[in-house]
Design an enzyme around this catalytic site. Structure first.
Site, PDB file in Angstrom:
ATOM      1  N   ASP A 163       0.864  -1.179   0.000  1.00  0.00           N
ATOM      2  CA  ASP A 163       0.000   0.000   0.000  1.00  0.00           C
ATOM      3  C   ASP A 163       0.902   1.231   0.000  1.00  0.00           C
ATOM      4  O   ASP A 163       1.204   1.809   1.042  1.00  0.00           O
ATOM      5  CB  ASP A 163      -0.918  -0.006   1.213  1.00  0.00           C
ATOM      6  CG  ASP A 163      -2.001   1.047   1.119  1.00  0.00           C
ATOM      7  OD1 ASP A 163      -2.054   1.751   0.090  1.00  0.00           O
ATOM      8  OD2 ASP A 163      -2.793   1.165   2.067  1.00  0.00           O
ATOM      9  N   ALA A 164       1.352   1.595  -1.200  1.00  0.00           N
ATOM     10  CA  ALA A 164       2.358   2.643  -1.352  1.00  0.00           C
ATOM     11  C   ALA A 164       1.823   3.891  -2.049  1.00  0.00           C
ATOM     12  O   ALA A 164       2.431   4.951  -1.978  1.00  0.00           O
ATOM     13  CB  ALA A 164       3.548   2.095  -2.144  1.00  0.00           C
ATOM     14  N   LYS A 165       0.699   3.730  -2.750  1.00  0.00           N
ATOM     15  CA  LYS A 165       0.031   4.848  -3.447  1.00  0.00           C
ATOM     16  C   LYS A 165       1.017   5.648  -4.298  1.00  0.00           C
ATOM     17  O   LYS A 165       1.077   6.868  -4.237  1.00  0.00           O
ATOM     18  CB  LYS A 165      -0.697   5.737  -2.450  1.00  0.00           C
ATOM     19  CG  LYS A 165      -1.780   4.994  -1.670  1.00  0.00           C
ATOM     20  CD  LYS A 165      -2.474   5.888  -0.669  1.00  0.00           C
ATOM     21  CE  LYS A 165      -3.584   5.127   0.056  1.00  0.00           C
ATOM     22  NZ  LYS A 165      -3.043   4.109   0.990  1.00  0.00           N
ATOM     23  N   ARG A 166       1.773   4.924  -5.125  1.00  0.00           N
ATOM     24  CA  ARG A 166       2.752   5.553  -5.993  1.00  0.00           C
ATOM     25  C   ARG A 166       2.101   6.042  -7.282  1.00  0.00           C
ATOM     26  O   ARG A 166       0.915   5.844  -7.515  1.00  0.00           O
ATOM     27  CB  ARG A 166       3.894   4.574  -6.304  1.00  0.00           C
ATOM     28  CG  ARG A 166       4.727   4.144  -5.093  1.00  0.00           C
ATOM     29  CD  ARG A 166       5.344   5.335  -4.371  1.00  0.00           C
ATOM     30  NE  ARG A 166       6.488   4.955  -3.555  1.00  0.00           N
ATOM     31  CZ  ARG A 166       6.477   4.768  -2.244  1.00  0.00           C
ATOM     32  NH1 ARG A 166       5.360   4.943  -1.586  1.00  0.00           N
ATOM     33  NH2 ARG A 166       7.569   4.432  -1.593  1.00  0.00           N
ATOM     34  N   THR A 201      -0.526  -0.395  -4.675  1.00  0.00           N
ATOM     35  CA  THR A 201      -1.544   0.620  -4.909  1.00  0.00           C
ATOM     36  C   THR A 201      -0.920   1.812  -5.631  1.00  0.00           C
ATOM     37  O   THR A 201       0.198   2.219  -5.344  1.00  0.00           O
ATOM     38  CB  THR A 201      -2.192   1.092  -3.596  1.00  0.00           C
ATOM     39  OG1 THR A 201      -1.184   1.605  -2.717  1.00  0.00           O
ATOM     40  CG2 THR A 201      -2.925  -0.057  -2.914  1.00  0.00           C
TER      41      THR A 201
END
Length: 272
Positions: free
Chosen positions: A94-97, A121
């Site tokens: 869950d890194a939202k890159r 993510t």
């Protein structure tokens, strides 16, 4: 991991539970702080106690990055432990890159090749060329932020553009990207009433659904509107499971919370 392998695990375990490994050293049992690597010690205990009840684990990378190199090493050890001992479990970074193409390629290599995650993510705001580098990896999954569980989601995601909400533009547009079959989507459990419309646009995709538990999302509502023929859901719970106790019995307490959700999920699978 392929989608079919994930579906097999869901049916085998009668669970579509994803456990969030968001480790805050201020919240873990105090005795673990004496360990050489308290973050990994905590994660290992949670995994050992709950792996039979869930099909996925989702570390939010911010909770590791905050502790510098030691935190990143603990994350690497956690994923290595999962891949070595429970290769059937789906892992989510869950890194939202999301950035320009060459940068996204490097992010993808970091999470897919170096760390060995099954998915990551990604934010869609910069568009096609920022997402397709993630989609290029075989048997890896890109989980696109679509409609998130936080209150601020209403600032942009539900605003109408040409008569269509922004999150629906994201869903529709992403279907045309290269290797879009590797896409999954984040849809918050607190937005369960939107799921019927979402399923009209992406009927076959997996949805990662945070917000059940501490954020108040309703499992039954999510299943009613979001489940498809292949189940198509990963329901995430983080704080509600891993911080069920701050005492020596923390892992057992986490397992009880996870089991309670798994039992509800089994009932939903039988009802569907």
């Amino acid at each position: 991991m392929t989608t079919n392998q994930l579906i097999d695990q869901i049916h085998k375990k009668q669970s579509f539970l994803c456990i969030g490994l968001d480790v805050d050293l201020n919240k873990i049992p105090k005795h673990l702080l004496e360990e050489e690597d308290p973050i990994f010690a905590f994660n290992k205990a949670i995994i050992d106690a709950t792996h039979h009840l869930c099909v996925a684990y989702k570390p939010n990378t911010a909770f590791y990055e905050a502790y510098g190199i030691k935190g990143w090493q603990a994350l690497a050890k956690t994923i290595d432990y999962l891949n070595s001992n429970h290769p059937d479990i789906f892992t989510v970074a869950d890194a939202k890159r999301g950035d320009i193409g060459n940068t996204s390629t490097m992010y993808a290599k970091a999470f897919f090749e170096d760390l060995g995650f099954d998915s990551v993510t990604v934010a869609p705001y910069m568009g096609k060329d920022s997402v397709e580098p993630f989609l290029a990896f075989k048997d890896k999954h890109t989980i696109l932020l679509a409609l998130t569980s936080n209150q601020g989601a209403f600032d942009f995601q539900t605003k109408s553009i040409d008569g269509l909400e922004l999150y629906k533009h994201v869903l529709e547009t992403s279907k045309a990207w290269n290797n879009s079959e590797n896409l999954m989507y984040v849809v918050g459990a607190t937005k369960a009433e939107y799921l019927a419309d979402i399923r009209q646009i992406i009927p076959n995709s997996f949805l990662l659904v945070p917000g059940v538990g501490a954020q108040g999302g309703n499992l039954q509502e999510v299943c009613k509107y979001g489940m498809n023929d292949a189940v198509g859901l990963l329901i995430n719970s983080s704080r509600g499971i891993i911080y069920a106790s701050q005492e020596a019995d923390f892992a057992e307490a986490a397992a009880k919370k996870a089991e309670a959700l798994q039992i509800q999920m089994e009932a939903e699978l039988k009802r569907f």
